[in-house]
Design a protein around this motif. Structure first.
Motif: not given
Length: 77
Positions: A54-68, A70-71, A73-77
């Protein structure tokens, strides 16, 4: 700078309104999530009584934002 919320790992002890990811495939590889106030919890849908992260809503929002954006992306370093 504020500290990120703590990630908690626990067990699924309560009945909740778990929702399966719309990206889950048909071979059983699925992730479910549930909302508990200011916390979002994740679990493996094949292991209903197994570990829950479980994570806080703000952490979740940051994670989803980074995923959507492209920050993360698979293979990105």
């Amino acid at each position: 700078m504020t500290q990120p919320s703590t990630v908690r790992v626990g067990r699924n002890d309560a009945k909740s309104a778990w929702k399966k990811s719309s990206y889950s495939d048909h071979n059983g590889d699925c992730v479910e999530l549930a909302e508990f106030g200011d916390v979002v919890a994740f679990r493996d849908s094949k292991d209903l009584y197994g570990p829950v992260v479980s994570v806080g809503r703000r952490t979740m929002a940051t994670f989803v934002s980074a995923l959507t954006s492209g920050q993360m992306a698979a293979g990105r370093r």
